[in-house]
Design a protein around this motif. Structure first.
Motif, short mmCIF file in Angstrom:
data_model
loop_
_atom_site.label_atom_id
_atom_site.label_comp_id
_atom_site.label_asym_id
_atom_site.label_seq_id
_atom_site.Cartn_x
_atom_site.Cartn_y
_atom_site.Cartn_z
N LEU A 129 32.87 6.30 -18.72
CA LEU A 129 32.23 6.29 -17.40
C LEU A 129 31.14 5.22 -17.48
N THR A 130 31.09 4.38 -16.50
CA THR A 130 30.16 3.26 -16.55
C THR A 130 28.96 3.51 -15.65
N ILE A 131 27.96 2.64 -15.74
CA ILE A 131 26.75 2.84 -14.96
C ILE A 131 26.39 1.59 -14.16
N LYS A 179 28.43 11.44 -22.95
CA LYS A 179 28.09 10.09 -23.40
C LYS A 179 27.45 9.28 -22.26
N SER A 180 28.04 9.38 -21.09
CA SER A 180 27.52 8.60 -19.97
C SER A 180 26.15 9.14 -19.53
N ILE A 181 25.95 10.43 -19.68
CA ILE A 181 24.64 10.99 -19.33
C ILE A 181 23.57 10.48 -20.29
N ALA A 182 23.96 10.42 -21.56
CA ALA A 182 23.02 9.86 -22.55
C ALA A 182 22.76 8.39 -22.26
N ALA A 183 23.82 7.68 -21.88
CA ALA A 183 23.66 6.25 -21.59
C ALA A 183 22.75 6.05 -20.38
N MET A 184 22.93 6.86 -19.38
CA MET A 184 22.07 6.76 -18.19
C MET A 184 20.62 7.04 -18.59
N VAL A 206 25.45 17.03 -24.67
CA VAL A 206 24.34 16.26 -24.10
C VAL A 206 23.10 16.43 -24.98
N VAL A 207 22.80 17.67 -25.34
CA VAL A 207 21.61 17.91 -26.16
C VAL A 207 21.69 17.12 -27.47
N ARG A 208 22.84 17.20 -28.10
CA ARG A 208 23.01 16.52 -29.40
C ARG A 208 22.72 15.03 -29.25
N ARG A 209 23.27 14.43 -28.22
CA ARG A 209 23.11 12.98 -28.04
C ARG A 209 21.67 12.61 -27.71
N LEU A 210 21.02 13.42 -26.88
CA LEU A 210 19.65 13.09 -26.49
C LEU A 210 18.68 13.30 -27.64
N GLU A 211 18.93 14.36 -28.40
CA GLU A 211 18.02 14.60 -29.53
C GLU A 211 18.19 13.53 -30.60
N ARG A 212 19.40 13.05 -30.74
CA ARG A 212 19.65 11.98 -31.70
C ARG A 212 18.83 10.75 -31.33
N GLU A 213 18.56 10.60 -30.06
CA GLU A 213 17.78 9.44 -29.61
C GLU A 213 16.31 9.78 -29.42
#
Ligand SMILES: [Fe+3]
Ligand SMILES: [Mg+2]
Ligand SMILES: [Zn+2]
Ligand SMILES: [Zn+2]
Lengths: 798, 330
Positions: A676-678, A721-726, A760-767
């Protein structure tokens, strides 16, 4: 004074006042203090007042400290001490220790949540030599009904559904004895004086009891359930329908009679050992199940034994609870199998509470009813908890939780008293009072007449129970929410100011408030993955990225707005969203050219496309919505897990989640997650989540006959992934200097999806983002009122 | 037609058109007003503007609609309509032939209803100042002796009667306006109801509390309005409400609730329970009431809700809409 002088100089006697704050009223706190003080031979008194419990004692400091330690170390089971303050007291105290009457008449904080049978009472109820052996209404200050029986304040027996039952001498003695567990237990009762359970036949025919071995009516009901009957059970906050969960044909019959298409049934089991046969229990799940709130806990159905599919069609979770009242304990005593224990109602209606209604409504479903003569004063539904990302999270907050106050974050101590109306579905309202939030129990969908009646009744009840006089009313901006209309109309003739709050801002604020995020905290990024809410631009929103604090927000990113073909029909029928999504990305000719071989293509080809196209083109009941929920619907339709129609709200998303292949989720290369792109929206320039590439990948996978569980996993991962990218994009890269925000609040109904949430949590916490999420308040619209209330307060305190 | 046509030729052209279409003795006198004898007793007067788009639709056009609408507003008081006025605001460039067609169907509708259009006015406005054609009609009628229909008369237990199927007009207009192709053509129900009303009044007498034509906002708006005015609530049975299968299918596709869709040839009557059967039978014997149905009852409700009963005794709230039918689901 003279007593002070008696103190030996080396062991000076002090006189102090100890303040206990938190949930300390109506939970047996004063008798506990009394017992400890007596044991320690301290003189003084204990009382309830508007701020909690106040203890005044005199004695050696060491002994007083011991008292505090004992209370804090072994508080009454239902209490929750939030603060203890000790100050010097200049008054005169008595030599002995006494419980004195409340300092003020109201004691308005005494209304606590209903609590499941405690261990002591359970023991008595099952002890053949105890006075309350097999008594279905056994309770004490540590357990039993509260909100479900209360009619008004002060909270004493006369103002509850127990008022018709005069205490017998034995009960009265216990009630008056501070050393007894039942000291001032308002619903106290026994076989001699209290309510009685009764088995009745609803078809007017006579009983023939010969067929059961029968201890009493409750036990007879158990036999009926074992034999495959559906029995209506008068539970704590409403009637329930019970049947043997292992008998597929009975469950199917219940589903048909209740007109409940696919919504999962709740289950009750005698003990955790029964549950363990069907579900592996994690520690948090066990804790939640056995807590005094005794909620329904959604568990992974991965045990050695299986229940019929009819319990929760298309899902891999089972909602289990343990017996919540002595009646249920006794009912299930001889039952070594789970029973369905679903709300006693017809599809979409609230559960029945009245005996007359029960005979009218449930007679067509159940042949027998296990009823009793204690009135249900207030409907209180079963609460629902799910353990996600290592912690319990409430999906429905009712029995056992409401109306316990929720402490507000720093900055809200002086918040004005407010009333927030909540939303439309899963309605709750919220009072702000003395710097705490009182969130009502879940009440259901307001469009239902009986639910709306309850909602209005509860508004009055809570106003009375908490002596609440709001200075302003807060409601959702939606033009048609019945709660908002009630606020507008109710105020048209009154004097209270009304403030209307944006739906998704309220979701974010609710998340901030329950996490104790300070009023003056920096704006966070609120990620609201939701179904639908009315936006400030008079379109529907539902997948929003908001830079927000309590006062305001800016819409920083969104999901792609897609027309909902047929408005509310698009919510009911997932295929409409699939068609709208695909046609937003490609023409029918294009779809036909490349994907004509797909079953999905022939399915859509059979739909009245010309009509749908002109609806989209001419905006005929096709409001655009930037909704995450509709994207889930579209995907569920594409995979044919739920396509024609949803039989309950969120079914498509729930089935899609249930379908996910965990191995793909855990092990497959990230690159295969759907892309999914932004890009930015034309016009406003708002960045949005564009599913174009995702749909091409999905259609491609369908051509390749990729298994649906793999596709469902790729979808969840791609979306996360796209939510983290956003989020990254909106935060700005750390190299540019400071990020625009470091805290992210996850909220909205779609976050009830365990996989999406955890990904989502995993990806955001990683960042390195600090992630706030919901636990004590639902992330769905059940939490909306809390958010509205704090936004209102923030504005009024500005 | 051109704007600024104070010119004689244009004026004559237009008045000629209306005179021939409406043809009656009052118009023939050519005055700016018309005199008529007043019947003894109570009279009613009403006025309404018609701005429908498209102007021509299956089952009628703006002209016949302007007559039916005003006749019905009079008829809802139980009155016999007598005279109408009509005022036309025409956009410059409007086709004369269309105007002629509209005027003729207006005349025809009036003749069929036994009313006379006895005075009128036309204005041609600049392009863009009107959308083709607007018509405003007023009307007067006479109420039979002793009849006084009003919402305050409604009582708990009164029956709710509907004269026929719901949603035909609204869906017909929408399908024409948006060029929606439904499987079956949906035709507007536009019609004058005063004759039906007269027969109902004869059959029901005092038993008829009030009548309303569920036009804009449909039956939902009409019942909510009555609920508000009468201080009662209403409970209607979903399965008792007549909807043509084609309309139901169209509504289902479009996601519209037929309860909220406009009608132009239907009435809802609140009738005392003891009179309901006779009134219903009379309605069904009339060509404009052949699908009439008893759909529910007035109930005590301090919130004045209209509720749709489900088959098992529950109900959902059918509220006023402040605008369109917007989803409230999250
Ligand atoms: Fe929401
Ligand atoms: Mg009118
Ligand atoms: Zn107990
Ligand atoms: Zn007793």
């Amino acid at each position: 004074m003279s007593r002070l002088n008696l103190a030996a100089p080396q062991n000076p006697v002090e006189v102090v006042e100890i303040r206990f704050r938190g949930r300390v009223q109506g939970v047996g706190f004063r008798p506990a203090v009394w017992r400890h003080a007596r044991e320690l031979r301290l003189g003084g008194e204990v009382l309830n007042d508007g701020e909690g419990v106040l203890v005044r004692v005199q004695g050696e400091r060491a002994i007083i400290d011991m008292l505090v330690d004992r209370i804090a170390g072994d508080p009454p089971p239902l209490s929750q001490i939030e603060a203890i303050e000790i100050t010097a007291y200049a008054g005169v105290l008595r030599d002995d220790f006494a419980i004195v009457e409340s300092a003020h008449g109201g004691a308005h904080t005494e209304i606590s949540p209903d609590a499941a049978l405690c261990a002591d009472c359970a023991r008595e109820t099952t002890d053949p030599f105890a006075r309350r052996f097999r008594y279905p209404f056994t309770n004490c200050t540590n357990c039993g009904p509260r909100l479900s029986i209360v009619d008004g304040i002060p909270y004493d027996r006369a103002k509850t559904a127990m008022s018709p039952f005069a205490m017998c001498a034995d009960c009265a003695r216990e009630y008056r004895d501070p050393s007894d567990r039942r000291f001032h237990a308002e619903p106290i009762a026994c076989h001699a004086c209290g309510p009685k359970a009764k088995l009745v036949r609803l078809d007017g025919r006579h009983f023939t009891f010969e067929q059961f071995s029968m201890l009493d009516d409750v036990d007879a009901a158990c036999s009926l359930i074992q034999k495959g009957e559906i029995v209506a059970v008068k539970g704590l906050g409403g009637y329930q329908l019970a049947c043997d969960a292992t008998q597929a044909d009975t469950v199917r019959r219940l589903r048909k009679l209740k007109q409940r298409d696919g919504k999962p049934f709740a289950l009750m089991a005698r003990d955790v050992d029964v549950i363990r046969r069907f579900c592996d229990l994690a520690e948090h799940e066990l804790v939640a199940l056995t807590s005094p709130a005794a909620p329904i806990v959604l568990l992974h159905a991965n045990g050695p034994e299986h229940l019929p599919d009819e319990i929760a069609p298309g899902l891999r979770t089972l909602g289990f609870m343990l017996p919540t009242t002595p009646l249920h304990v006794l009912l299930l005593r001889r039952m070594d199998r789970p029973v369905v224990m679903t709300s006693g109602n017809l599809s979409s209606e609230p559960q029945v509470t009245g005996d007359t209604e029960m005979t009218e409504r449930l007679a067509g479903i159940a042949t027998f009813a296990l009823t009793h003569d204690r009135r249900i004063a207030n409907r209180v539904d079963d609460s629902v908890v799910r353990v996600v990302a290592g912690g319990p999270r409430l999906l429905r907050r009712a029995r056992g939780y409401a109306p316990a106050p929720i402490a507000l974050p720093r900055g809200f101590a002086k918040a004005p008293d407010l009333l927030a109306m909540g939303g439309e579905l899963k309605a709750t309202f919220c009072l702000l009072k003395d710097g705490a939030a009182i969130l009502s129990q879940h009440q259901g969908d307001l469009e239902d007449v009986a639910t709306f009646d309850d909602y209005r009744k509860n508004l009055s009840l809570y106003a009375a129970l908490f002596e609440h006089e709001p200075t302003a009313v807060i409601a959702d901006m939606h033009p048609e929410y019945l709660s908002s209309k009630l606020a507008r109309e109710h105020l048209a003739g009154g004097t209270l100011p009304l403030m209307e709050v944006q739906h998704h801002h309220a979701h974010v604020a609710a998340c901030l408030a329950e996490n104790g995020y300070a009023l003056d905290g920096r704006p966070v990024l609120g990620i609201v993955l939701d179904g639908l809410g009315w936006g400030e631009d008079a379109t529907f929103w539902g997948g929003e990225f908001m830079l927000a604090d309590y006062v305001g927000y800016t819409r920083a990113g969104t999901f792609k707005p897609i027309p909902m073909l047929g408005g509310v029909q698009a919510v009911r029928e997932p295929w409409r969203n699939l068609y709208a999504h695909l046609m937003a990305e490609m023409s029918w000719a294009e779809l036909t050219m490349n994907f004509a071989e797909l079953e999905l293509h022939s399915y859509l080809a059979a739909k009245p496309r010309a009509l749908l196209d002109s609806m989209a083109r001419n905006r005929i009941n096709a409001p655009p919505a930037s909704s995450c929920g509709r994207l889930f619907d579209a995907m569920a339709a594409a995979l044919d897990v739920c396509r024609d129609a949803q039989s309950y709200e969120g079914e498509a998303a729930a089935r899609l989640e249930a379908m996910v292949d965990e191995k793909t989720l855990a092990d497959e290369d990230e690159a295969l997650a759907y892309p999914l792109t932004i890009p930015n929206l034309a016009g406003t320039g708002l960045p949005y989540i564009e599913p174009l590439a995702m749909w091409h990948a999905v259609l491609g996978d369908l051509i390749l006959k990729t298994p649906a569980p793999v596709m469902a996993a790729r979808f969840h991962k791609g979306l996360a992934k796209s939510i983290a990218a956003m989020t990254r994009k909106l935060a700005g890269s750390p190299e540019d200097g400071e990020r625009r925000f470091s805290t992210v609040a996850l909220t909205g109904g779609c976050f009830q999806n365990r996989i999406l949430f955890e990904e989502v949590v995993r990806r955001l916490e990683r960042e390195q983002f600090t992630v706030l999420s919901h636990a004590r308040v639902p992330s769905n619209d059940g939490g909306l009122a809390l958010g509205q209330a704090v936004i209102g307060a923030a504005h009024l305190m500005k | 037609l051109s704007h600024g046509s104070g010119g004689r030729a244009m004026a004559q052209l237009i008045s000629g058109l209306f005179h021939s279409a409406f043809g009656n003795e009052w118009l023939a006198r050519g005055n700016d007003q018309s005199a008529f004898d007043v019947a003894a007793g109570r009279m009613v007067m009403t006025t309404d503007g018609y701005v429908v788009s498209p102007l021509f639709f299956p089952g009628g056009n703006i002209g016949s609609l302007a007559v039916h609408g005003t006749v019905n507003d009079i008829a809802m008081a139980g009155a016999r309509p007598l005279y109408l006025s009509a005022s036309f605001i025409i956009e410059e460039g409007f086709r004369f032939s269309d105007l002629k067609m509209i005027a003729e169907s207006m005349g025809e509708a009036a003749r069929a209803a036994g009313v006379h259009i006895i005075t009128g006015d036309t204005k041609v406005v600049e392009r863009g100042k009107a959308d083709g054609l607007f018509i405003s009609t007023a009307g007067v009628g006479v109420v039979p002796d002793g009849l006084d229909l009003s919402a305050e008369k409604a009582r708990v237990g009164d029956r709710v009667l509907i004269s026929g199927t719901l949603g035909d007009h609204g869906v017909a207009i929408m399908s024409k306006r948006q060029n929606l192709a439904f499987e079956t053509e949906i035709v507007s129900d536009s019609a004058s109801l005063h004759d039906l009303v007269a027969k109902m009044v004869t059959a029901g007498g005092e038993g008829i509390r009030l009548m309303r034509d569920p036009t804009r906002g449909g039956l939902a708006a009409a019942l909510n309005e009555i609920a508000q005015q009468s201080g009662l609530g209403f409970r209607v049975q979903e399965e008792a409400i007549p909807v043509k299968p084609g309309v139901a299918a169209a509504c289902e596709l479009l996601g519209l609730d037929p309860l909220y869709v406009a009608n132009e040839g239907k009435l809802v009557a609140i009738v005392a329970p003891e009179a309901a059967a006779a009134v219903l039978a009379t309605m069904r014997a009339h060509p404009l009431g052949c699908d009439a149905a008893d759909i529910g009852e007035a109930v005590a409700d301090d919130h004045h809700f209209v509720q749709m009963a489900t088959s098992f005794g529950g109900g959902r709230i059918v509220d006023w809409l402040s605008g369109e039918q917007l989803p409230r689901i999250c």
